[in-house]
Design an enzyme around this catalytic site. Structure first.
Site, PDB file in Angstrom:
ATOM      1  N   MET A  25       0.831  -1.197   0.000  1.00 12.17           N
ATOM      2  CA  MET A  25       0.000   0.000   0.000  1.00 12.17           C
ATOM      3  C   MET A  25       0.872   1.255   0.000  1.00 12.17           C
ATOM      4  SD  MET A  25      -2.992  -1.148   2.687  1.00 12.17           S
ATOM      5  CE  MET A  25      -4.016   0.282   2.253  1.00 12.17           C
ATOM      6  N   SER A  26       0.832   1.977  -1.117  1.00 12.23           N
ATOM      7  CA  SER A  26       1.618   3.204  -1.231  1.00 12.23           C
ATOM      8  C   SER A  26       0.900   4.399  -0.637  1.00 12.23           C
ATOM      9  CB  SER A  26       1.923   3.491  -2.702  1.00 12.23           C
ATOM     10  OG  SER A  26       0.722   3.828  -3.390  1.00 12.23           O
ATOM     11  N   VAL A  29      -4.585   5.859  -4.578  1.00 11.00           N
ATOM     12  CA  VAL A  29      -5.903   5.294  -4.864  1.00 11.00           C
ATOM     13  C   VAL A  29      -5.798   3.837  -5.297  1.00 11.00           C
ATOM     14  CG1 VAL A  29      -7.968   5.490  -6.303  1.00 11.00           C
ATOM     15  CG2 VAL A  29      -6.795   7.555  -5.518  1.00 11.00           C
ATOM     16  N   CYS A 118      13.279   0.410  -8.166  1.00 11.58           N
ATOM     17  CA  CYS A 118      12.514   0.327  -6.921  1.00 11.58           C
ATOM     18  C   CYS A 118      11.629  -0.917  -6.920  1.00 11.58           C
ATOM     19  CB  CYS A 118      11.668   1.580  -6.740  1.00 11.58           C
ATOM     20  SG  CYS A 118      10.699   1.599  -5.208  1.00 11.58           S
ATOM     21  N   CYS A 215       9.373   9.806  -7.537  1.00 11.71           N
ATOM     22  CA  CYS A 215       8.862  10.177  -6.222  1.00 11.71           C
ATOM     23  C   CYS A 215       9.824  11.029  -5.402  1.00 11.71           C
ATOM     24  CB  CYS A 215       8.468   8.922  -5.441  1.00 11.71           C
ATOM     25  SG  CYS A 215       9.824   7.777  -5.102  1.00 11.71           S
TER      26      CYS A 215
END
Length: 379
Positions: A25-26, A29, A118, A215
């Site tokens: 879970m980043s 949405v 990543c 990011c």
């Protein structure tokens, strides 16, 4: 439990309640919808969020995945849907496996894609092992890509929505990782469908904007991040033409990329010039006419092959390749040189092929992804 129990939606022959799934879970949405949907279906969901930055670090920009606000949003989804949620400190791992290589590659004149590293080195390696330590049957993510079962095991396929497809960033997924991973959103027709599901599950972040750019690179300013990570790296040098004639000075090779035209400070010439090569050792930004950006031959290494047969030097392959995430695949011939290196011949010449970018392999006749590798020499 009977052996003929029907497969559940994640492909296991047992009820959802007996199937543990770790959801990466980043805080966005997509992954939130995956977690909520699986919880709604009755799976034994465990949410895991990676903290990749110190909350006070200047590297992380507001709205970046895996930063402070997103951790809060992921935790709230878990609380609302009633499943456990853990935050794991992966700062050191992320810096060593992703950020440091990004900086070093950029300083070497390459154009790296840290999002791929990543996925490869953090999410699908360390986090995946953590999921196994938690006795999970599988790990699910919010990536837009599809996993389909073939006669020889799991296959990677493009997302149903070509505009959301993330295959370019997932080509390095290993076959054994693919067996364990699940991508519940890959079949959806659009991002609107995902947001509609978020509203269905009552998620407060249904209208949360998507993350943009890399990011840890605020506002897409790569050079500023490199200067912060490697102080003194932006040494001035010369902008030269292909004959070595000095045309202007620059403030650091890290401020330029292959194919760049604007911001060179060499206006007034009869024909426009583009960056065609970066010579880090000489601190030269080499410029030339647009036709020098065009090539048919692309050398690729560190190949991850996802085809059914072995990747070897005896088999020439006619497939499609993508050398930029934003462009559609193009027809090509792959000539293997070893199990992990190849020469790619593009049937249509392409401009601005840059070392450090990915070259992803696709089946020309289906949505299947055959893996890919890294472009390692500029033109």
């Amino acid at each position: 439990m009977p052996l003929d129990h029907p497969l559940n939606s994640l492909g296991f022959a047992k009820p959802p309640s007996q199937t543990r799934v770790v959801v990466a879970m980043s805080g966005g949405v997509d992954s939130s919808v995956v977690a909520a949907q699986l919880a709604e279906e009755g799976y034994d969901v465990v949410g895991v969020t990676l903290q990749l930055y110190d909350h006070g670090a200047a590297l992380a920009k507001k709205g970046a995945c895996c930063a402070g606000r997103d951790i809060h949003d992921a935790r709230r989804v878990a609380e609302d849907m009633g499943f456990p949620h853990y935050v794991l400190d992966y700062e050191n791992t992320f810096r060593e496996a992703v950020i440091d290589e990004f900086a070093d590659s950029y300083l070497a004149g390459a154009t790296p894609v840290p999002c791929i590293r990543c996925n490869e080195r953090v999410k699908f390696k360390d986090l995946l092992e953590t999921a196994k330590d938690l006795d999970a049957d599988c790990m699910a993510t919010g990536h837009y890509i599809q996993r389909k079962m073939g006669p020889r095991g799991a296959q990677l396929h493009c997302a149903e929505d070509a505009n959301r497809d993330q295959s370019y960033f997932l080509f390095s997924t290993k076959p054994e990782q693919l067996e364990y991973l699940r991508f519940p959103l890959g079949h959806l027709p659009s991002k609107d469908a995902t947001r509609e599901l978020a509203r269905k599950y009552g998620l407060a972040l249904a209208d949360k904007p998507d993350s943009q750019d890399i990011c840890f690179v605020p506002n897409g300013n790569y050079a500023a991040v490199i200067e912060k990570l490697r102080p003194g790296a932006a040494e001035p040098g010369n902008i030269v033409d292909i004959d070595g004639t000095v045309l202007a000075q620059h403030r650091g090779v890290i401020h330029y990329t292959i194919g760049q035209r604007r911001g060179l400070g060499i206006g007034g010439l009869a024909d426009p010039l583009y960056v065609v090569k970066l010579d880090v050792d000489k601190k030269h930004v080499i410029v030339g006419p647009k036709d020098l950006l065009t090539t048919r031959t692309v050398p690729v290494r560190e190949i991850n092959w996802l085809g059914d047969d072995a990747f070897d030097s005896k088999t020439e392959r006619h497939i499609s390749v993508k050398i930029r995430s934003t462009k559609p695949p193009m027809e090509a011939i792959v000539r293997p040189l070893s199990a992990t290196t190849a020469e790619i011949e593009l049937l249509t010449p392409e401009e601005g092929v840059a070392p450090g970018q990915a070259c992803v392999f696709y089946d020309s006749d289906s949505s299947r992804i055959f893996g890919g590798g890294w472009i390692w020499r500029g033109y």
